[in-house]
Design an enzyme around this catalytic site. Structure first.
Site, PDB file in Angstrom:
ATOM      1  N   ASP A 166       0.862  -1.182   0.000  1.00  0.00           N
ATOM      2  CA  ASP A 166       0.000   0.000   0.000  1.00  0.00           C
ATOM      3  C   ASP A 166       0.903   1.239   0.000  1.00  0.00           C
ATOM      4  O   ASP A 166       1.897   1.309   0.725  1.00  0.00           O
ATOM      5  CB  ASP A 166      -0.913   0.004   1.229  1.00  0.00           C
ATOM      6  CG  ASP A 166      -2.039   1.015   1.092  1.00  0.00           C
ATOM      7  OD1 ASP A 166      -3.202   0.601   1.009  1.00  0.00           O
ATOM      8  OD2 ASP A 166      -1.757   2.238   1.076  1.00  0.00           O
ATOM      9  N   ILE A 167       0.515   2.207  -0.823  1.00  0.00           N
ATOM     10  CA  ILE A 167       1.328   3.421  -0.966  1.00  0.00           C
ATOM     11  C   ILE A 167       1.305   4.281   0.305  1.00  0.00           C
ATOM     12  O   ILE A 167       2.236   5.051   0.546  1.00  0.00           O
ATOM     13  CB  ILE A 167       0.855   4.219  -2.212  1.00  0.00           C
ATOM     14  CG1 ILE A 167       1.939   5.089  -2.785  1.00  0.00           C
ATOM     15  CG2 ILE A 167      -0.410   5.009  -1.943  1.00  0.00           C
ATOM     16  CD1 ILE A 167       1.624   5.650  -4.172  1.00  0.00           C
ATOM     17  N   HIS A 206      -9.968  -5.115  -3.213  1.00  0.00           N
ATOM     18  CA  HIS A 206      -8.620  -5.231  -2.627  1.00  0.00           C
ATOM     19  C   HIS A 206      -8.705  -5.584  -1.161  1.00  0.00           C
ATOM     20  O   HIS A 206      -9.422  -4.965  -0.392  1.00  0.00           O
ATOM     21  CB  HIS A 206      -7.806  -3.937  -2.823  1.00  0.00           C
ATOM     22  CG  HIS A 206      -8.519  -2.688  -2.377  1.00  0.00           C
ATOM     23  ND1 HIS A 206      -9.490  -2.085  -3.125  1.00  0.00           N
ATOM     24  CD2 HIS A 206      -8.389  -1.933  -1.270  1.00  0.00           C
ATOM     25  CE1 HIS A 206      -9.945  -1.010  -2.508  1.00  0.00           C
ATOM     26  NE2 HIS A 206      -9.295  -0.896  -1.361  1.00  0.00           N
ATOM     27  N   LEU A 207      -7.926  -6.588  -0.805  1.00  0.00           N
ATOM     28  CA  LEU A 207      -7.825  -7.024   0.586  1.00  0.00           C
ATOM     29  C   LEU A 207      -6.682  -6.273   1.246  1.00  0.00           C
ATOM     30  O   LEU A 207      -5.546  -6.300   0.750  1.00  0.00           O
ATOM     31  CB  LEU A 207      -7.544  -8.537   0.627  1.00  0.00           C
ATOM     32  CG  LEU A 207      -7.187  -9.116   1.996  1.00  0.00           C
ATOM     33  CD1 LEU A 207      -8.393  -9.088   2.937  1.00  0.00           C
ATOM     34  CD2 LEU A 207      -6.667 -10.547   1.847  1.00  0.00           C
ATOM     35  N   HIS A 208      -6.982  -5.614   2.362  1.00  0.00           N
ATOM     36  CA  HIS A 208      -5.916  -4.989   3.152  1.00  0.00           C
ATOM     37  C   HIS A 208      -5.323  -6.053   4.071  1.00  0.00           C
ATOM     38  O   HIS A 208      -6.057  -6.752   4.781  1.00  0.00           O
ATOM     39  CB  HIS A 208      -6.478  -3.861   4.019  1.00  0.00           C
ATOM     40  CG  HIS A 208      -6.876  -2.637   3.253  1.00  0.00           C
ATOM     41  ND1 HIS A 208      -5.973  -1.644   2.928  1.00  0.00           N
ATOM     42  CD2 HIS A 208      -8.073  -2.241   2.758  1.00  0.00           C
ATOM     43  CE1 HIS A 208      -6.616  -0.681   2.260  1.00  0.00           C
ATOM     44  NE2 HIS A 208      -7.889  -1.019   2.147  1.00  0.00           N
TER      45      HIS A 208
HETATM   46  P1  AMP Z   1      -9.527   1.772   0.302  1.00  0.00           P
HETATM   47  O1  AMP Z   1      -9.576   3.116   0.932  1.00  0.00           O
HETATM   48  O2  AMP Z   1      -9.943   0.671   1.216  1.00  0.00           O
HETATM   49  O3  AMP Z   1     -10.269   1.756  -1.021  1.00  0.00           O
HETATM   50  O4  AMP Z   1      -8.035   1.454   0.005  1.00  0.00           O
HETATM   51  C1  AMP Z   1      -7.348   1.896  -1.129  1.00  0.00           C
HETATM   52  C2  AMP Z   1      -5.911   1.807  -0.764  1.00  0.00           C
HETATM   53  O5  AMP Z   1      -5.161   1.900  -1.945  1.00  0.00           O
HETATM   54  C3  AMP Z   1      -5.444   2.940   0.173  1.00  0.00           C
HETATM   55  O6  AMP Z   1      -4.944   2.363   1.371  1.00  0.00           O
HETATM   56  C4  AMP Z   1      -4.356   3.644  -0.639  1.00  0.00           C
HETATM   57  O7  AMP Z   1      -3.277   4.062   0.141  1.00  0.00           O
HETATM   58  C5  AMP Z   1      -3.968   2.561  -1.640  1.00  0.00           C
HETATM   59  N1  AMP Z   1      -3.442   3.069  -2.899  1.00  0.00           N
HETATM   60  C6  AMP Z   1      -3.981   4.026  -3.695  1.00  0.00           C
HETATM   61  N2  AMP Z   1      -3.210   4.202  -4.793  1.00  0.00           N
HETATM   62  C7  AMP Z   1      -2.185   3.329  -4.683  1.00  0.00           C
HETATM   63  C8  AMP Z   1      -1.060   3.027  -5.490  1.00  0.00           C
HETATM   64  N3  AMP Z   1      -0.810   3.672  -6.628  1.00  0.00           N
HETATM   65  N4  AMP Z   1      -0.209   2.077  -5.061  1.00  0.00           N
HETATM   66  C9  AMP Z   1      -0.424   1.426  -3.914  1.00  0.00           C
HETATM   67  N5  AMP Z   1      -1.462   1.659  -3.112  1.00  0.00           N
HETATM   68  C10 AMP Z   1      -2.338   2.596  -3.479  1.00  0.00           C
END
Ligand code: AMP
Ligand code: ZN
Length: 161
Positions: free
Chosen positions: A50-51, A119-121
């Site tokens: 995760d970024i 997406h799974l955290h």
């Molecule tokens: P959510 O808020 O549950 O939809 O999670 C989306 C996640 O994607 C967030 O934790 C962001 O930090 C992550 N995210 C968004 N863009 C990117 C990216 N380019 N690379 C990696 N993670 C990302």
């Protein structure tokens, strides 16, 4: 589980199969258009960091195909969700996280997700997460559902044809 390095070409190319949303950042990541390092990539699912990490280890596990958020899933998606969880566990294990009682696996429930691609955290160790992160990934909240809860919910849904 089969693995490949970042430079290997995924066997099923989501763009080629037409299950690619050109506006979706995670479709682009899986399709290697973003320069994001894929920590794992097999025929079905991929994993990357995760970024904006909310824990020392924060991975995202995604299907290679554009599958919508967890609210759109049906019982047929249970094997996919389980596969995503297994990969999350493998990633933690590879990174020497063996205490599975101090980890969190789950999904933000719409409208509290910022990316529509499923997406799974995968977060660990939970004990090292800050106050805000614990709130954002809070158990039993109306904005976050654990992978186990999602699987249970999907299993209780009627079959679709
Ligand atoms: P959510 O808020 O549950 O939809 O999670 C989306 C996640 O994607 C967030 O934790 C962001 O930090 C992550 N995210 C968004 N863009 C990117 C990216 N380019 N690379 C990696 N993670 C990302
Ligand atoms: Zn997508």
């Amino acid at each position: 589980m089969a693995e490949s390095s970042q430079n290997d070409i995924p066997k099923s190319n989501p763009a080629a199969s037409g299950e690619y949303d050109k506006k979706c950042i995670f479709c682009k990541i899986v399709n290697k258009e973003m320069g994001t390092e894929l920590l794992h990539c097999d025929e079905e699912i991929s994993c990357f960091k995760d970024i904006r990490p909310a824990a020392p280890h924060h991975y995202l596990v995604v299907p290679n195909k554009h599958v919508g958020n967890c609210k759109s899933l049906t019982k047929e998606h249970v094997p996919l969700v389980k596969q995503m969880v297994e990969l999350g566990k493998d990633m933690l294990e590879k990174n020497n996280i063996t205490n599975l009682s101090d980890v969190r696996f789950g999904f933000h429930w719409p409208p509290f997700c910022s990316v529509t691609h499923l997406h799974l955290h995968v977060l660990a160790p939970v004990s090292q997460m800050g106050y805000m992160s614990r709130l954002i990934y809070k158990l039993n909240s109306y904005w976050f559902i654990t992978a186990d809860q999602l699987i249970e919910m999907l299993n209780s849904k009627e079959e679709t044809n």
